[in-house]
Every structure is written in structure tokens, then in C-alpha cells.
Design an enzyme around this catalytic site. Structure first.
Site, PDB file in Angstrom:
ATOM      1  N   GLU A  87     -41.376  16.917  33.517  1.00 43.83           N
ATOM      2  CA  GLU A  87     -41.191  16.876  32.085  1.00 43.83           C
ATOM      3  C   GLU A  87     -42.336  17.673  31.476  1.00 43.83           C
ATOM      4  OE1 GLU A  87     -38.812  15.091  30.116  1.00 43.83           O
ATOM      5  OE2 GLU A  87     -37.752  14.659  31.970  1.00 43.83           O
TER       6      GLU A  87
ATOM      7  N   CYS B 202     -37.128  18.676  29.928  1.00 44.12           N
ATOM      8  CA  CYS B 202     -36.977  18.470  31.368  1.00 44.12           C
ATOM      9  C   CYS B 202     -36.638  19.785  32.077  1.00 44.12           C
ATOM     10  CB  CYS B 202     -35.906  17.411  31.651  1.00 44.12           C
ATOM     11  SG  CYS B 202     -34.279  17.848  31.044  1.00 44.12           S
TER      12      CYS B 202
END
Length: 67
Positions: free
Chosen positions: A65, A31
Site C-alpha cells: 500500500e 494498492c
């Protein structure tokens, strides 16, 4: 054998990074693109990036992501 990691924004700690490097294949979901780059610099000594993707799972935010 395949290892899969999905670390927090801080990325992998040194022990986890070394452990991940012992697997034949590593699936890394991140992330935080900055810590992904940092960790891939270490993993690239023993592994090769074969595929890469960016996922926008949080529309209208700057977060993505990567994997």
C-alpha cells in the site's frame, strides 16, 4: 478542506480525479503503485506531494500500500 481517496487497483476514474483535485489537500492511499504514479501526474498540476510512505501490509506477497 481535505479529500481522502482509496481507489481500486485501476486507480481513479477521470471524474473522481478531477473532483479530488478540487480539495486543498488530498490524502491518496493506493494498492497499485503504477496507477498512483499515473494519478499523481495529473494531481501534481495543482498539488505538491509533501509526504509519501510505503506499507507492507501483506507479508510474503508482492503487494504493498502506498500513501
Amino acid at each position: 478542506m481535505v479529500g481522502q481517496v482509496d481507489p481500486p487497483r485501476a486507480g481513479l476514474d477521470e471524474a473522481s480525479l478531477q473532483f479530488a483535485g478540487t480539495f486543498e489537500r488530498v490524502v491518496y492511499v493506493s494498492c497499485n503503485p503504477a496507477t498512483l504514479v499515473r494519478d499523481l501526474q495529473t494531481l501534481s498540476a495543482t498539488h505538491e506531494v509533501q509526504r509519501f510512505a510505503v506499507f507492507d501490509q501483506f507479508p510474503y506477497t508482492p503487494h504493498t500500500e502506498c500513501g
